[in-house]
Design an enzyme around this catalytic site. Sequence first.
Site, PDB file in Angstrom:
ATOM      1  N   GLY A   1       0.897  -1.231   0.272  1.00  0.00           N
ATOM      2  CA  GLY A   1       0.367  -0.279  -0.109  1.00  0.00           C
ATOM      3  C   GLY A   1       0.859   1.357   0.196  1.00  0.00           C
ATOM      4  O   GLY A   1       2.073   1.368   0.022  1.00  0.00           O
TER       5      GLY A   1
ATOM      6  N   ASP B   1     -13.773   0.136  13.101  1.00  0.00           N
ATOM      7  CA  ASP B   1     -13.748   0.285  11.392  1.00  0.00           C
ATOM      8  C   ASP B   1     -14.097  -1.603  11.506  1.00  0.00           C
ATOM      9  O   ASP B   1     -13.073  -1.848  10.633  1.00  0.00           O
ATOM     10  CB  ASP B   1     -12.442  -0.109  11.017  1.00  0.00           C
TER      11      ASP B   1
END
EC number: 2.7.11.23
Lengths: 348, 368
Positions: B24, B137
Site C-alpha cells: 500500500g 472499523d
Amino acid sequence: MSVAPANDIAPSNKKLLLYEASTQFKNWRYSGERLVHIRATLNKAAVAAIRVKIETDEPGSSKDVFFLTPDDEVLLVKLYITKIGQLCGFFRFPEEVEATAVTYLKRFYLQNTVMDWHPKNVMLTALFLASKTTNNPISLESYTSHIPKTVASDVLDLEFLVAQSLGFEFAVWHAHRALWGIWLDIQNLSDSMQGLTPEVYDAALNHVRASRLTDAELIYTPSQIALAAISLVLPDITSQWVATKQLNGSSGLANVLDDIKAMISTHGLTPDVESVREVDRRLKLCKNPEKVVGSRAYLTRKREEEMIAEEKRNKKLQKGNVEQDPFGNPLRQRKGLVDYDDDDDDDD
Amino acid sequence: MDAVEKANTERQRRWVKDKKVGEGTYAVVYQGREASTGRKVAIKKIKVGQFKDGLDMSAIREVKYLRELKHENVIELLDVFSSKTNLNLVLEFLDSDLEMIVKDRALVFLPADIKSWMAMTFRGLEFCHRNFVLHRDLKPNNLLIASNGVLKIADFGLARDYADPGYKMTCQVITRWYRPPELLFGSRYYSSAVDIWSVGCIFAELMLRIPYLPGESDMDQLKTIFRALGTPTEEEWPGHTKLPDYVPVGQFPKPAMRDLFTAASADTLNLLSKCLIYEPRKRITAREALTHPYFFALPYPTFPSKLPKCSNQFSARPLEEVDGNVEMNASGPGVKARSLKRKLTPDEVEDRRSIARRLDFSKHTPGS
C-alpha cells in the site's frame, strides 16, 4: 473506567483481572531492591564503556572524571519530569498525556542511562510520543515551534529509540484514573458526602501528581497509589471505604499505603535546582563521547556506520548488475530526501 | 551498540521475510516465518520515514491495542521491531478474510456457519469492549480467518479507548456501509454501540451475500438505512433530530425484515434487529448478544474447522487498512480521521450496484 473494572464481568476467581492482563502488570513492575539493582548495573556498565571511549579519545584523561552515580541520574531525570508538567500546562494537554510521558521517561531510564541520552532530549520525545499514544496528537511543527531551541529532528531522532525502550508497549494505567474511580465510589458511603468537596479531590490529585516524581508507579498498582493519595486527605473515610470493600483481608494493604505515603512525602518534591545543576555540570564531562557531535569518538562511530552501509550498498549493486537491462537501466527518480523504495528488501 | 538497539536487532533476526504479499502507500506486507520454528507469520512494514510527524497514528493505535489485547478472536501481534526508518509488526498469519468468503460464489453458507462467524465476532468484540477499546472499523475484510477457520478481529488502526463522558470523539470513523446513523448525523459522543451496528450490517451481509446498506455517499447512506429500516421517529430515537449534522432525508416506512431475510429464523431476525436499533443506548451490547437465544437455539454453530473456506486464499488481499493515515496538520489536539472511502475498482462498484439493483427494495419501500 474504575479501579477494578473486571469485577462485574465474572466473579470467578480464575478469571484474570483486566489490569493483570496488561503489559504494565506483566513487564513494568519491580521491587524497590530490583530498581536499585537495575540502575546500579546500567550505571556501572555505562561508566566502564565511557571510560574506555574517553581513554581512546585522549589517553589518561578519564581518571579526573567524576562519573554520575545512579542517584545522580535519578535526580536529573526527576528534574525533567517536572519539566514535562510545565510543557503540558503550556500545551494544555490533558492529565493523561502528562502522566503517560512521565511513565515513558521513567521506563526509558530503566533501559538506558543519562550519560548516553540526556533527559532534556528524551523528555521532548517522550512527551510528543505520549501525545500521540493517548490520542491527543499535535503536529510536530506546532510542537517544536513552541519550545525554544528545538527542531523537528531533536524530537524525531529519538522516537524509535524511545519506542524500542518501551518495548512498544504504549498503554499505561494511571493512578489519577484510579483516583477518579475511588472518588466516585466513595460517594456511595452513606454518611461521607459532607467532606467530599472539589478541594478535597484536588488535594488528593496533587498527591497523585507528587507520586509521579517517585518510583511508586514502578512498584505499586495505580489503585494502591490512588488509595494512598486519598487517604492522606481523608484518612477516616478512606478506611471506612476500605472496610466496605473487605480489602482488609488482603494483609499488608496498610503497610503498602504507609510505604506509598512515605514515598510521596519524602520524594514527591521538586528537586533542588542547585544540586541538579551540579549533576548536569558533571554530566557535561562524563557523557558518552560517541553521542557528542564532533568528538573523535563520534566521528569514529559514524565512519564505522558509513562503512557498513557502503558495503551493503555495494553488495546490492552487484546483485543488481546481474539482471541489468540490455537497453540500459531506467533512470531512478528520487521522490524526496530519502528514497524509501530503496529499503524494501535489504533489512532482513 | 546500545543495549536497546541490540535487543531490537535480536528481535529482527527472529523473523524472516519470505515474499511480498501486498503493498500500500504506507506499508508493505510480507509473508514470513519465525526463523527458529518455521511458524508462518505476516510482517507488516510501515514506512515511518514518510511521515513528517514521526510514527503515525494508525500504527501507534494498532501497536498500542494489539500489545494489550490477547484473545482467541483478536489477531495476535507477535512482535514489533524497527529497521532503519520502518516499523515492523509481526502478526499471526491468517489465510483469508470474511469479505473474500462472502464474495466466493462457490461457497454455500448454512445458518450454522453464519452463527459460528457471528459468535466469534461477538466474542472478540466483547473482549475489546470489556477492555474499553472501540474498534471503529468493523467490516468483513477486517475479520480475518485462520487456516483452522477461527475468526479474528484485525486492523486496530482506528481504534481508541472509550472517551470519558463529556469528551468528544471524531465521527469520521467506520467505513460508510457499516457506519451507524448517529455517526452519520455527526454525533461526537458515542459508545461501543457504534461497533454493534457494524456487526449487524455484517450479520445481514452474511445472509444476503451482498453488502446490506451500500450507500453511495454519506447522505445516500442515511437514505439507504432508512429505506431498509424505516425512518426513525422521535419516539424510537429521542433527540436524534438535535444531533449536529441532522438533516431530514425523507420519510420511509418500516418494512418487515422478514421480507428481505426470507430464510432467517425468528431468533436470527430478533438478534439482527437488536443490533440495528436506532437509539444507540437501546442497541444490544456484545455481552448481551452472547447470551441471546439465537446462540442457544438449533442449529448449533459450526465448528470453526468445518466452516466454508476460500479456494483462493490470500492471493491479493488489498491493503486498504494501511492506506489511510491521520492527517496531523491540525494545530491543536484532536484527530482528523482518515478518509474512509472504501476502495473498489470501477468494475467492482458496477458489479455491486447491479447486484444491489437485483434486490428489489421497492417492494417494501413504497414511499421511495
